[in-house]
Design an enzyme around this catalytic site. Structure first.
Site, PDB file in Angstrom:
ATOM      1  N   LYS A   1       5.785  -5.350   1.224  1.00  0.00           N
ATOM      2  CA  LYS A   1       4.510  -5.774   0.611  1.00  0.00           C
ATOM      3  C   LYS A   1       4.803  -6.322  -0.784  1.00  0.00           C
ATOM      4  O   LYS A   1       5.637  -5.768  -1.522  1.00  0.00           O
ATOM      5  CB  LYS A   1       3.564  -4.580   0.541  1.00  0.00           C
ATOM      6  CG  LYS A   1       2.187  -4.898  -0.026  1.00  0.00           C
ATOM      7  CD  LYS A   1       1.284  -3.661   0.004  1.00  0.00           C
ATOM      8  CE  LYS A   1      -0.120  -4.007  -0.485  1.00  0.00           C
ATOM      9  NZ  LYS A   1      -1.022  -2.841  -0.451  1.00  0.00           N
TER      10      LYS A   1
ATOM     11  N   SER B   1      -5.353  -3.461   1.594  1.00  0.00           N
ATOM     12  CA  SER B   1      -4.734  -4.614   0.974  1.00  0.00           C
ATOM     13  C   SER B   1      -3.380  -4.972   1.592  1.00  0.00           C
ATOM     14  O   SER B   1      -2.808  -6.001   1.239  1.00  0.00           O
ATOM     15  CB  SER B   1      -4.567  -4.388  -0.527  1.00  0.00           C
ATOM     16  OG  SER B   1      -3.790  -3.258  -0.775  1.00  0.00           O
TER      17      SER B   1
ATOM     18  N   SER C   1      -5.236   1.298   1.918  1.00  0.00           N
ATOM     19  CA  SER C   1      -4.634  -0.005   2.189  1.00  0.00           C
ATOM     20  C   SER C   1      -3.548  -0.024   3.239  1.00  0.00           C
ATOM     21  O   SER C   1      -3.006  -1.090   3.515  1.00  0.00           O
ATOM     22  CB  SER C   1      -4.089  -0.579   0.879  1.00  0.00           C
ATOM     23  OG  SER C   1      -5.155  -0.815  -0.002  1.00  0.00           O
TER      24      SER C   1
END
Lengths: 459, 95, 472
Positions: A62, A137, A162
């Site tokens: 990420k 996210s 997330s």
């Protein structure tokens, strides 16, 4: 081409795999997936790997997690062009075990969002239905995991949900470990007291395998737990396990069809020998307010450093510092980042601090205590991961900020309490995946993971 | 103590000057409504009676201290900087 | 100056002399290293970096708190003080807000008690270099982060000071205490900085920020008193503001209006743990505490039979001087003589040269030679006073310096010298016989030269008179 992680590891062990050819093929397939679904912010052209138990296994990271020599933006324009001079500890752990970093995945800027639509670069599209969001996210991580036609596990991150949200929306498995289980050194901060690095995989085994590599005490992070890593793939039986079902997680705010799928999942658990009982967690309703205030109070200080000095977006240095800083920050931050900075600054101001920031911390104590009391009587708590299925992009556009925040209602409490939880696909509604979350006590990832594995195996 | 539940234009401007953000008139108007809605939800916290101490982390973390020893870091601090003079970073003026 | 009601409070920032920085393992040496060479991602605020607390800096904070008679808190926290400035790499400073290491202490200065509000530790910001000007006028500004993250102790007083002189005395005392504790090095440039807050006659509070040097603090405050009294006379109101002291012009000028308390939006730093300071831990630190100046002065006075005021002069000159005294006495057991030569002569010479005992060439083993030679009458006191100067200059053993000098003249020696002068200066001698006073002065002068000032002028006058008289 091998598509499963387990088979991949077997092939490598037996010496049947040419790691270089494999890497090349992975890059090609990644590019195809990028064109279709946009999970990446940065693709690595020539990925490399060392030796170890996951030698050459494709790992995506990420984009809020620092990778040495690979651009890292946290999904924001204000870090455009930033190339970290160091690896996050979680990344160096994965590389130590042989993991091959293939790219940085798209995310809501700094973690601010539930649908990855606040990404300043690319917005990932759900492989099950490209008019729908992947969740956020860690949207890019989940997107790639769902779409990958090669072995792959994602390093993801959660502050208020997330990992769970995108895993649930894309039909993948997301593990959010205990706060402190994985080092936060090198994680670009959103809310330091709630950020956790975790994994997203196609199966429980995959996600658990990578978690074992990432975990472990790191002296560079003062909040890192002094607890050794474990083999999280050692699933056991769930016979006799005591399961609590919090009724607040099945209230009218939750889509009835989603609730129905999760209840079938719970029945599956009972057929496997677990004993289930309904419980109440009254503090659930106060999670959103308390979470957001704590998170944005911390975030608004974390984001203060982005002002066009030393790294990231920079302009020619002219004029006074206040104008220069304001100019950079106003063009570099997206709308949601600005909103959260404003609210976070407000919540900390003298005169408001006690009513907002300090009050939110007190409510967090209540939430933590509520879960702790539950885990005296139950091994795990089980509930829907999200109140809805993945929404379409046009539905998301119509959401006001407060409505968007309310989508986190089921994920925020376990995240605030820092307890480990796993989201596992449990069924479908309108052909879209539905996730079930399994929560366990601090450092009892193994309990949540084996329940997830059992449910997965019983499908 | 001021009414801690109201976000008006003046308050927004004050916060933006502290946080170094320039907003357009359109943004001020839009944020005022959006943020007021958020604050109204935050005010739900008032309903909860809290005698508890604030929690600083989800698990208790104390006394992680580092020994006083020097470990030199081999790197180039200017590696990501676009404005520097010699080995100094350039800064905008103060006033 | 008319009687004004003056209230002054100060905040002193002290750089602690730990090896590494407050929150990272870089060398904490803001000296003249190459710019930005003692840095890492943590003190440069790179994304993803995290702070780690220096244990020694916390201990030093506890030591300071104990020395200033404070209560040491049992659970202390670190906080983020958020504001934007080019010298803050994260645009917040990690400090202690809610619960600092120490609170509610005092320093007794004669009859006055100065309250110590708190002692806490925090990180120093970076160093800004103003090119072609100062903070208000520089064309460009450069940043050196070597100083960023250096551990600071902040000592805050109550507004108990009534005069700038009192503030200066306090700072000298405080500096001594800190030096004796071993937590700070007074020789290090800029290692102690002061923010002073002054209000007069119930008026607004004016803050003067970042003053270095005790003399400057006193000057800045004196200037403020003059400025503010002047304003009152003109019926102008003193504004609440922040000012900056210009050491060259010896004036203060406004930096920015302090319309409201700067809103720092403090939160607990979520990257850092709570630090527990148990009673046992604090007691063990207290037990190992070095001797404080006050205690040392008392001990010196008792052990060496010295007047307490003389002991204070030695002690407050600095720990190195007190150590020098005691080492000297161990080598040569005349505490009275040694302290006399230190206080009345050595200190003057060092001051004159702008040196401290620790960076001078003076050593106990050579210094005691001087005292011993005087005691044994090998040299006169008068000669010794001169010798001190060249000794401090060169560091050469006084015995060697005095060698070859027939330094102690007997009366016979002096008479012989004077006779020779009379013979060699016929003109002057004749004039003297004739009663001319100037001749006397000239001949005395010659005699002093010849005897290297060993003889007393009156003694010489007597001998001359006798000898001249004889020959008439």
């Amino acid at each position: 081409m091998i598509t499963g992680v387990k088979e991949y590891i077997e092939e490598v062990r037996s010496g049947n795999l040419n790691v270089d050819d494999f890497a090349h093929e992975v890059v090609e397939r990644s590019k195809t997936i990028q064109k279709k679904y946009s999970p990446f912010i940065t693709l690595v052209e020539h990925p490399t790997s060392g030796n170890g138990r996951i030698k050459g296994l494709p790992i995506s990271v990420k984009d809020s997690i620092c990778t040495k020599g690979i651009m890292t933006t946290a999904g924001s324009k204000i870090l455009d062009g930033y190339v970290p001079p160091f690896d996050a500890t979680s990344v160096s752990n994965a590389k130590r075990d042989g993991g091959m970093v293939i790219g940085k995945t798209a995310m809501d800027e700094f973690g601010f969002g539930t649908f990855s639509t606040n990404c300043a670069y690319s917005i990932p599209r759900n492989p099950h239905d490209t008019s729908r969001s992947c969740g956020g996210s860690s949207g890019g991580a989940a997107c790639l995991t769902a779409a990958a036609d090669f072995p792959h596990i994602a390093i993801a991150q959660s502050t208020g949900g997330s990992i769970t949200a995108p895993a649930a929306f894309t039909g993948t498995v997301g593990i959010t470990p205990t706060y402190g289980r994985v080092s936060r050194y090198g994680l670009i901060d959103y809310s330091n007291s709630m950020d956790k690095i975790g994994t997203i995989g196609k199966t429980v085994y995959d996600a658990a395998l990578l978690l074992s590599s990432l975990s472990g005490y790191d002296r560079l992070d003062s909040t890192s737990a002094e607890i050794a890593s474990e083999d999280f793939t050692a699933f056991g039986s769930i016979k006799g396990l005591r399961v609590g079902i919090p009724k607040e997680y099945f209230s009218e705010g939750v889509d009835k069809r989603v609730a129905k799928e999760v209840r079938s999942g719970i029945e599956r658990l009972e057929s496997l020998g677990a004993s289930c009982e309904e419980v109440s967690l009254p503090m659930t309703d106060y999670g959103i307010a308390s979470y957001y205030i704590t998170a944005i109070s911390e975030a608004s200080t974390n984001l203060a450093r982005y002002c066009g000095l030393r790294y990231g977006m920079q302009k020619e240095i002219t004029g006074d510092f206040e104008s220069y800083f304001s100019s950079i920050r106003s063009t570099g931050f997206g709308q949601e980042a600005k909103r959260r900075i404003i609210l976070g600054t407000y919540a900390r101001m003298a005169g408001f601090r006690d009513a907002y920031y300090i009050k939110a911390l007190r409510i967090r104590t209540k939430i933590i205590n509520e879960f702790a009391a539950m885990f005296k009587k139950f091994d795990v708590l089980v509930a829907p991961s999200m109140p809805i299925i993945a929404p379409t992009f046009s539905e998301i556009e119509k959401l006001s900020p407060i409505k968007a925040y309310s989508m986190d209602i089921l994920t925020v409490p376990p995240n605030m309490a820092g307890i480990p939880h796993v989201s596992v696909p449990i069924g479908k509604v309108d052909s879209m995946p539905v996730g079930m979350q399994i929560m366990a006590a601090h450092f009892k990832e193994s309990d949540a993971i084996r329940v997830a594995a059992a449910v997965e195996g019983a499908r | 103590m001021e009414d801690y539940g109201k976000i008006d234009r003046k308050m927004l401007e004050h916060i933006c000057s502290i946080a170094k953000l320039n907003l357009s008139d359109e943004e001020y108007a839009r944020y005022q409504k959006e943020l007021q809605d958020v604050i109204d939800v935050f005010r739900q916290m008032d309903k909860v009676d809290t005698q508890e101490e604030p929690s600083y982390h989800p698990i208790e973390i104390k006394d992680r201290l580092r020994d006083d020893e020097v470990i030199a870091h081999e790197w180039d601090p200017l590696c990501n900087s676009k404005s520097f003079e010699g080995r100094y970073f350039k800064s905008p003026k103060i006033v | 100056m008319a009687e004004h009601k003056i209230m002054i409070g100060i905040e002193t920032h002290v750089q602690l002399n730990t090896k590494s920085k407050m929150f990272c393992s870089d060398r904490s040496e803001p000296g003249d290293a190459e710019p930005n060479s003692n840095t890492c991602p943590v003190c440069l605020g790179f994304p993803g970096s995290k702070p780690r607390i220096n244990r020694k800096a916390v201990e030093y904070g506890i030591l300071i708190g104990i020395a200033l008679n404070c209560r040491i808190n049992s659970n202390v926290f670190f906080s983020r003080k958020a504001y934007f400035y080019p010298d803050l790499s994260k645009n917040f400073q990690i400090t202690q807000y809610e619960i600092p290491i120490a609170e509610e202490g005092y320093v007794q200065m004669g009859d006055d008690r100065i309250g110590i509000t708190r002692v806490h530790v925090e990180e120093d910001p970076a160093r800004l270099i103003y090119q072609n000007g100062d903070i208000t006028s520089a064309e460009s500004v450069l940043i050196d982060y070597n100083r960023a993250g250096v551990p600071l102790a902040e000592i805050v007083t109550e507004p108990d000071f009534k005069s700038p002189k009192q503030v200066r005395n306090f700072l000298e005392r405080l500096s001594s205490v800190l030096e004796y504790l071993g937590v700070y090095d007074p020789a290090r440039e800029m290692s102690l900085r002061v923010d002073a807050n002054i209000s007069m006659d119930g008026g607004e509070r004016v803050e003067i920020k970042n003053i270095t040097g005790f003399e400057s603090v006193e000057k800045a405050l004196n200037y403020e008193i003059v400025r503010q009294s002047g304003m009152r006379r003109m019926a102008a109101t003193v504004q609440r503001e922040t000012r900056h002291f210009n050491a060259e012009l010896k004036t203060t000028s406004a930096l920015r209006k302090k319309e409201y308390e700067e809103d720092y939006g403090y939160i607990f730093d979520p990257d850092l743990p709570m630090v527990t300071l148990s009673e046992a831990h604090v007691s063990s630190i207290k037990a190992k505490m070095p001797e404080l100046p006050e205690q040392r002065a008392e001990r010196l006075s008792k052990e060496y039979g010295m007047d307490i005021s003389r002991a204070c002069v030695i002690v407050y000159n600095g720990k190195p001087m007190a150590d020098f005294f005691e080492t000297s006495v161990k080598l040569y057991n005349n505490p009275d003589g040694i302290s006399n030569w230190i206080v009345n002569y050595l200190m003057k010479s060092l001051n004159w040269r702008g040196e401290r005992i620790s960076n001078s060439k003076v050593r106990p083993n050579t210094f005691v030679e001087l005292v011993e030679m005087v005691d044994k009458n090998e040299i006169t006191e008068r000669y010794a006073k001169e010798l001190v100067k060249s000794y401090v200059d060169t560091g050469t053993s006084p015995r060697k310096l005095a060698e070859g000098e027939k330094v102690v003249l007997t009366e016979k020696d002096i008479v012989k010298i004077v006779s020779d002068i009379i013979v060699n200066n016929k003109k002057a001698s004749d004039e003297l016989k004739a009663g001319k006073k100037e001749a006397m002065q000239f001949l005395i002068g010659e005699a002093l030269k010849q005897t290297k000032r060993q003889a007393n002028p009156n003694e010489i006058r007597e001998i001359l008179t006798k000898l001249i008289g004889k020959s008439t």
